[in-house]
Design a protein around this motif. Sequence first.
Motif, PDB file in Angstrom:
ATOM      1  N   ASN A  55       0.830  -1.217   0.000  1.00 14.24           N
ATOM      2  CA  ASN A  55       0.000   0.000   0.000  1.00 14.24           C
ATOM      3  C   ASN A  55       0.857   1.256   0.000  1.00 14.24           C
ATOM      4  OD1 ASN A  55      -2.577  -1.118  -0.032  1.00 14.24           O
ATOM      5  ND2 ASN A  55      -2.464  -1.598   2.147  1.00 14.24           N
ATOM      6  N   PHE A  56       1.923   1.217   0.824  1.00 17.42           N
ATOM      7  CA  PHE A  56       2.785   2.407   0.928  1.00 17.42           C
ATOM      8  C   PHE A  56       3.483   2.681  -0.407  1.00 17.42           C
ATOM      9  CE2 PHE A  56       6.559   4.796   2.106  1.00 17.42           C
ATOM     10  CZ  PHE A  56       6.000   5.762   2.922  1.00 17.42           C
ATOM     11  N   TYR A  58       2.497   1.841  -3.316  1.00 17.38           N
ATOM     12  CA  TYR A  58       1.509   2.305  -4.310  1.00 17.38           C
ATOM     13  C   TYR A  58       1.272   3.803  -4.113  1.00 17.38           C
ATOM     14  CZ  TYR A  58      -3.017   3.224  -6.416  1.00 17.38           C
ATOM     15  OH  TYR A  58      -4.039   3.783  -7.143  1.00 17.38           O
ATOM     16  N   ARG A  59       1.094   4.191  -2.852  1.00 18.93           N
ATOM     17  CA  ARG A  59       0.855   5.614  -2.579  1.00 18.93           C
ATOM     18  C   ARG A  59       2.075   6.451  -2.969  1.00 18.93           C
ATOM     19  NH1 ARG A  59      -1.065   4.860   3.169  1.00 18.93           N
ATOM     20  NH2 ARG A  59      -2.933   3.646   2.853  1.00 18.93           N
ATOM     21  N   GLU A  65      -1.730   1.412 -11.320  1.00 21.27           N
ATOM     22  CA  GLU A  65      -2.915   0.919 -10.612  1.00 21.27           C
ATOM     23  C   GLU A  65      -3.197  -0.567 -10.855  1.00 21.27           C
ATOM     24  OE1 GLU A  65      -5.988   3.618 -10.386  1.00 21.27           O
ATOM     25  OE2 GLU A  65      -7.103   2.383  -8.969  1.00 21.27           O
TER      26      GLU A  65
ATOM     27  N   VAL B 491       4.525  10.769   0.726  1.00 21.89           N
ATOM     28  CA  VAL B 491       3.314  10.089   1.222  1.00 21.89           C
ATOM     29  C   VAL B 491       3.030  10.533   2.651  1.00 21.89           C
ATOM     30  CG1 VAL B 491       2.323   7.840   1.801  1.00 21.89           C
ATOM     31  CG2 VAL B 491       3.695   8.087  -0.269  1.00 21.89           C
ATOM     32  N   LYS B 494       1.661  13.984   2.837  1.00 18.92           N
ATOM     33  CA  LYS B 494       0.230  14.039   2.500  1.00 18.92           C
ATOM     34  C   LYS B 494      -0.621  13.562   3.672  1.00 18.92           C
ATOM     35  CE  LYS B 494       0.300  13.277  -2.454  1.00 18.92           C
ATOM     36  NZ  LYS B 494       0.280  12.173  -3.411  1.00 18.92           N
ATOM     37  N   GLN B 495      -0.134  12.523   4.364  1.00 20.98           N
ATOM     38  CA  GLN B 495      -0.911  11.950   5.465  1.00 20.98           C
ATOM     39  C   GLN B 495      -0.912  12.839   6.697  1.00 20.98           C
ATOM     40  OE1 GLN B 495       1.110   8.229   5.988  1.00 20.98           O
ATOM     41  NE2 GLN B 495      -0.329   7.077   4.723  1.00 20.98           N
TER      42      GLN B 495
END
Lengths: 92, 687
Positions: A55-56, A58-59, A65, B491, B494-495
């Motif tokens: 997940n990390f 991908y972000r 995708e 990331v 953003k979080q």
Amino acid sequence: MTETQGFIAGVMLAIALGIYTFWPENGFASQREKTRLEYLLERKEQLYENLRDLNFEYRAGKYPEEDFITQRTLLENETAQLLAEIEHLQQA
Amino acid sequence: MAAFGSFALLIALALAAYNLFAGTIALRLIATGQPARISPERLADTARRAGIASFIAVTGAAFALVWSVFNNDFSITYILEHSNRALPAPYKFAALWSGQEGSLLLWAWLLGAYGFVLRLTHKTDVKLYAYAGTILAGVQVFFLAVVNFAAPPFSLLRGAIPEDGNGLNPLLQYPEMVIHPPMLYLGYVGFTIPFAFALGALMMRYPGEKWIKITRGWTMVTWLFLTMGIFLGMHWAYAVLGWGGYWGWDPVENASFMPWLTGTAFLHSVMMQERKGMMKSWNVWLIFSTFMLSILGTLLTRGGLVSSVHAFAQSSIGNWFIAFLVFVLAVCIFTYILQRSHLKSEQHLESLVSRESSFLFNNLVLLAACFVILWGTLFPILSEYVQGSKVTVGPPFYNRVAVPIGLFLLFLTGVGPLLPWRATSLRAIRRNFVIPAIALWATVIVCLAVGVRPWKNGSLDAGDFYALVAFALSAGVFTAILSEFLRGAGVIHKQTRRNLFAAMYLLIRRNTRRYGGYIIHIGVVIVVVGLAGAAFNRSEERELPLHGTLPIGPYTLECVGFTQDSNLNYNSEYALLDVYRDGKKQFQITPEKRVYLASEQPQTMVAIHSVPGWDLYVVYEGTNPDTGQPIIKAFLNPLVSWIWAGVVLMVIGTFIALVPSLAPATATVRVPARQSAPIEPALKGGD
């Protein structure tokens, strides 16, 4: 230190270490065999970590995708199977 | 103290032997469930305590030797041969490992110290630690047998006792020599711990991969010590040997490098086992090989198998080590054959372009490098055995093979982190590799523009070509790693809305192992840049009378005087050289030549002026016997300080990787099962 003094010191060391080694003590540690459930719980933590990483990344923009969805589905299926077996063993 | 030291070593051997035999019997009883007159757990605990007691006894022996050195007890042969009254205190301490007997005692003491910590922390996993502790005891029995019977450090001198000792080898009288050998030995000895855990886990068919997590810290600390030991040795060779270089592919240097290569391979591939249950047999053999290469390293350094400028102790204990190596190999093969069904992979490689495959390639390349170095190191011995004459393999052989391998490894260092796990699509490759590729080609253009010429007179210049490739790859790898940090920090930004630096800090804290590893990779990149600088080294040598000058690079050296000095340990001669740049005096440099009084051996002390761009390295080689004029040799070595800076970063990265990561915040969401199916075992393994 003379040779005799050295010898006496050595004998005293031997006695002290012998007492330490063989001193009767009832509080020694023992361990039962690891069960499959415990093994699966360890694997569950690892699979969760793999999912978090996926997940990390991908972000962070490393996966397109479609790649992400494919990988996540594979990992989630693997995790679901594992959780099912854990639940089964816990109920048994 | 000699009697006490000898007696303490015998006690240590007896206790280690008890640890080995009682531990083996207890584990056998536990494994088979056979009834016994004594509880197996109780027997195992006495074995564990015997291991601790053995360490205390070895400490007593080591203390006795150090005490005797500081009290100039020349009735002990070892102290007579490796110390003298005027020897400064830190070097008296270093005398402990300056000779064969003392260094083997140090090996045994360090192994005892590692074992002491392991046995005190046994409650982490009592059974696994009992196996590991017993295997450690087996190794300890060997080393204690060697120091008791083959190379006793407390042998007494026969005949009259001299007033003073022969002194310490002058090459060893340098500050780094007080810390370099212990660091190297901490590395060599430390690999016994992951070896013991791996062999123990295999013997007991340890369910799961938790043993890897347990040993991770041990392996990384050991790797760190070996890394520091190797680089401290390089720095010592650079500052003391006076030839202007830091690595000569000497057999003893190679001996330390080989376990480092396999240990590095293990640290990478073991992640695959942890994450996906893959490469189990591979990992087991990697750590077995690393341990055996460490023993081989000790044999090469201390056993007299090869001749080397670094082998300060040589003798006939080689046969003991060869027998031990054969025994260890036999135990490893036997255990592997017996338990190989336990090492079946749970998953297979899904794609040749993935993080897993990059680890696999990285391992193959590291092993190829190790094999080349092992072949080159042992070739003189093999050629002597086969042909009857010793054929030595020199640096050109290693450079021709190892440099391309090293550059490919550097390439993988950049590629690996950019590849996702399992499989990579073409789109992902395009997305992740564009910026590093731009950085790489931009560096090629810049290097060509500033005068790096990989071709000269119509033919390829290997030195410049490899330097160009190294600079370009370094830029690409650095950009790849930096982009990993920036993406991750993005990331978190953003979080959490933290600024970039705070986000970067949190990123590292969340996954210290990964980002600590990346910092180590940046350190490696910086080291490679420093190594590539060697392609542009320059040197000048000439007789330099008073007010004579020697130009080199941007500097001009002018001799303004010679002076002499002496103390109780050595006499020395200095050359006083003023260094000019653009006609202005910048500083004075004083290369020195010493003659040690006890050993009557000369020693060069190099003068080094280091700036980020280059090192000015000046050697006073003595006087020409024909003309009576002093001879000065000057080197201009570009980018050497980058090597040491890179190592510092590698050390910092390892420390970060050792810090536990922040625990992830988790939330549980329960969803109903879609269908009730019969439950099959979800995973292989865990038997």
